[in-house]
Design an enzyme around this catalytic site. Structure first.
Site, PDB file in Angstrom:
ATOM      1  N   GLU A 153     -10.057   5.802   6.061  1.00  0.00           N
ATOM      2  CA  GLU A 153     -11.020   5.312   4.897  1.00  0.00           C
ATOM      3  C   GLU A 153     -10.215   3.990   4.092  1.00  0.00           C
ATOM      4  OE1 GLU A 153     -13.917   7.028   3.271  1.00  0.00           O
ATOM      5  OE2 GLU A 153     -13.757   4.820   2.985  1.00  0.00           O
ATOM      6  N   ILE A 208     -13.262   1.520  -1.898  1.00  0.00           N
ATOM      7  CA  ILE A 208     -14.664   1.929  -1.694  1.00  0.00           C
ATOM      8  C   ILE A 208     -14.699   2.924  -0.532  1.00  0.00           C
ATOM      9  CG2 ILE A 208     -17.285   1.225  -1.488  1.00  0.00           C
ATOM     10  CD1 ILE A 208     -16.528  -1.683  -1.948  1.00  0.00           C
ATOM     11  N   ALA A 263       9.574   6.014   6.172  1.00  0.00           N
ATOM     12  CA  ALA A 263      10.477   5.204   7.089  1.00  0.00           C
ATOM     13  C   ALA A 263       9.951   3.838   6.912  1.00  0.00           C
ATOM     14  CB  ALA A 263      10.185   5.482   8.664  1.00  0.00           C
ATOM     15  N   VAL A 299       0.860  -1.137   0.073  1.00  0.00           N
ATOM     16  CA  VAL A 299      -0.055  -0.177  -0.130  1.00  0.00           C
ATOM     17  C   VAL A 299       0.867   1.351  -0.123  1.00  0.00           C
ATOM     18  CG1 VAL A 299      -1.774   1.136   1.048  1.00  0.00           C
ATOM     19  CG2 VAL A 299      -1.739  -1.178   1.113  1.00  0.00           C
ATOM     20  N   GLY A 305     -11.125  -1.356   1.051  1.00  0.00           N
ATOM     21  CA  GLY A 305     -10.012  -0.894   0.326  1.00  0.00           C
ATOM     22  C   GLY A 305     -10.410   0.262  -0.545  1.00  0.00           C
ATOM     23  N   ARG A 356      11.447  -0.186   7.852  1.00  0.00           N
ATOM     24  CA  ARG A 356      12.311  -1.267   8.656  1.00  0.00           C
ATOM     25  C   ARG A 356      13.106  -1.851   8.167  1.00  0.00           C
ATOM     26  NH1 ARG A 356       7.736  -3.108  12.602  1.00  0.00           N
ATOM     27  NH2 ARG A 356       6.449  -2.879  10.688  1.00  0.00           N
ATOM     28  N   GLY A 415      -5.401  -4.422  -2.527  1.00  0.00           N
ATOM     29  CA  GLY A 415      -4.860  -4.124  -3.624  1.00  0.00           C
ATOM     30  C   GLY A 415      -3.991  -2.980  -3.426  1.00  0.00           C
ATOM     31  N   ASP A 468     -10.161 -10.604   9.743  1.00  0.00           N
ATOM     32  CA  ASP A 468      -9.989  -9.437   8.982  1.00  0.00           C
ATOM     33  C   ASP A 468     -11.306  -8.769   8.582  1.00  0.00           C
ATOM     34  OD1 ASP A 468      -8.255  -7.628   7.009  1.00  0.00           O
ATOM     35  OD2 ASP A 468     -10.154  -8.164   6.028  1.00  0.00           O
ATOM     36  N   LYS A 499     -12.956  -5.216  10.347  1.00  0.00           N
ATOM     37  CA  LYS A 499     -13.749  -4.149   9.489  1.00  0.00           C
ATOM     38  C   LYS A 499     -15.150  -4.158   9.895  1.00  0.00           C
ATOM     39  CE  LYS A 499     -10.726  -5.139   5.397  1.00  0.00           C
ATOM     40  NZ  LYS A 499     -10.590  -6.132   4.533  1.00  0.00           N
TER      41      LYS A 499
HETATM   42  N1  HSE Z   1      -6.385  -8.647   2.960  1.00  0.00           N
HETATM   43  C1  HSE Z   1      -7.517  -7.779   3.003  1.00  0.00           C
HETATM   44  C2  HSE Z   1      -8.482  -8.231   2.108  1.00  0.00           C
HETATM   45  C3  HSE Z   1      -6.712  -6.238   2.462  1.00  0.00           C
HETATM   46  O1  HSE Z   1      -8.050  -9.217   1.440  1.00  0.00           O
HETATM   47  O2  HSE Z   1      -9.406  -7.814   2.091  1.00  0.00           O
HETATM   48  C4  HSE Z   1      -7.732  -5.183   2.256  1.00  0.00           C
HETATM   49  O3  HSE Z   1      -8.041  -4.935   3.815  1.00  0.00           O
END
Ligand code: HSE
Length: 435
Positions: A129, A136, A45, A16, A134, A47, A302, A201, A205
């Site tokens: 956002e 949207i 920055a 990203v 992603g 790592r 993406g 995940d 969200k």
């Molecule tokens: N790994 C997440 C997905 C990335 O596949 O939706 C976007 O949040």
């Protein structure tokens, strides 16, 4: 006082972060016109050194905290992921009076209360956002565009990796592991894809979306989770035969004064618009008092789609700074003092229709015994398929669609069915939503 250049500090040069640099470079002229100031990448920055990346003349550091301490930086963009260093970094940036943009749903789902409170107390913006769906623009839609609506439900496909996997399995009969590997190579999956696969995940969200939509504090641990890995090719095939496709959904719905919160694979009639949302696309459906039903569809993961959301946040903050205004610290749409703690409906009391698959002897009375287990619990049957593909085999597949039933009632019926002598093995269950 107006400002001629708004300085960005970018922490994290992964998928990203690289997309953010690309979009800032490509969109420089448009942004300058729109914002009324230059948006300059002041400090980056990472790592792991990435000499191959052109950081547009920014100072480069190995230490992300150097960005938080840089007095020239107006907006810190947190794209390092995780919930430990990322939390300290966001706290450090806010303490230093910097606005923050993050794509980190895990961080906000876990520590949002602390971070939003700190931002509000400091009068600073914390925008996110890119953390949900992603590219949207769903956060801004719920936070601002629906400000006068009473939202009754938010539901959708909110993990791009999961949708990509289900689409490829359904369309091409591909293996789960093989598609997951491709999703990782394409930059859709998280660094550790466990969270994409097990529903974490999507749950993170959903918590952010539901908090915004309902103006309530929600503990991510209260979300019921079933991962995309619980879907087998056999169920995809039977669902198709019945006129459904299987999507992994996040659903948040008001039920009286409480809310349902759940992420799980779901059978949806093929004719519904959301059933056509394939690949890495996400879709979010909102039901709200003023607007009625909304469906927003777009790339959910993406590099560039996610960077599009990050840079939109940067531009929104930069616009205020450039005009000499203080950017809004109402990061959740309303002051946090108005937030109540959500009461979550126990999953046992959440109802839907169900898809059940099992194997039963093809003998007189076997089917009657199965249907009795359902009828004794007041569960009606909407469709039933008994496969008689090979007359010699002892047990044949049986697939049922039920009417509305609670999780507790269906669990009890499944236990009774599994105990029947004519039934072999476990009953597979998936929820069905007709929307
Ligand atoms: N790994 C997440 C997905 C990335 O596949 O939706 C976007 O949040």
């Amino acid at each position: 006082m107006t400002k001629r250049s708004v300085n960005i500090g970018l922490c994290g040069l992964g998928t990203v972060g690289q997309g953010v640099i690309e979009l800032l470079a490509e969109g420089g002229d448009v942004l300058r016109t729109r914002v009324g100031a230059d948006i300059a990448l002041r400090h980056c920055a990472t790592r792991t050194p990435k000499p191959e990346i052109n950081t547009l003349g920014a100072t480069e550091s190995r230490d992300v905290f150097a960005v938080a301490q840089d007095p020239e930086v107006d907006v810190l963009v947190e794209l390092i992921g995780g919930t430990t260093v990322a939390k300290d970094l966001v706290v450090a940036a806010l303490e230093q009076g910097k606005h923050v943009v993050t794509a980190n749903k895990a961080l906000l789902a876990e520590h949002g209360e602390t971070l939003f409170a700190l931002a509000e107390a400091k009068g600073l913006t914390l925008r996110f956002e890119a953390a949900v769906a992603g590219g949207i623009p769903i956060i801004e839609t719920v936070k601002s565009s629906l400000a006068t609506n009473h939202v009754t439900s938010v539901a959708g496909i909110i993990n791009g990796t999961g949708n990509f996997i289900l689409t490829e399995m359904a369309a091409k009969g591909r293996e789960f592991a093989d598609v997951l590997e491709e999703a990782q190579a394409l930059g859709y999956a998280e660094a550790d894809p466990t969270f994409d696969v097990d529903g974490t995940d999507a749950a993170q969200k959903l918590v952010l979306l539901a908090s915004l939509a309902f103006g309530q504090r929600i503990d991510v641990a209260s979300v019921f989770k079933q991962g995309v890995d619980s879907v087998s090719p056999t169920d995809i095939d039977y669902a198709r035969e019945l006129g459904f496709c299987i999507k992994h959904l996040g659903i948040a719905k008001r039920q009286g004064s409480a809310i349902e919160l759940r992420v799980h694979p779901t059978l949806i009639p093929k004719s519904k618009a959301i059933a056509q949302v394939d690949g890495v696309l996400n879709a979010v459906m909102i039901n709200a008092s003023g607007v009625g039903e909304l469906l927003l569809v777009g790339p959910g993961a993406g590099s560039r789609p996610t960077a599009s959301a990050v840079t939109a946040d940067i531009a929104a903050i930069a616009l205020s700074i450039a005009k000499g205004d203080q950017p809004s610290a109402l990061n959740m749409g309303i002051p946090l003092a108005y937030f109540s703690t959500a009461s979550i409906v126990d999953i046992d009391h959440v109802s839907s229709s169900w898809y059940l698959r099992l194997e039963a002897e093809d003998t007189p009375g076997a089917m009657a015994a199965i249907t009795q287990c359902l009828s004794e619990r007041d569960i009606g049957i909407a469709s039933l398929i008994q496969k008689l593909d090979s007359p010699d085999v002892q047990r044949v597949p049986v697939v049922l669609l039920t009417d509305n039933a609670s999780t507790a009632a269906i669990a009890s019926a499944m236990k009774a069915i599994e105990a029947l002598p004519s039934v072999g093995g476990q009953v597979t269950s998936l929820r069905v939503e007709y929307f």
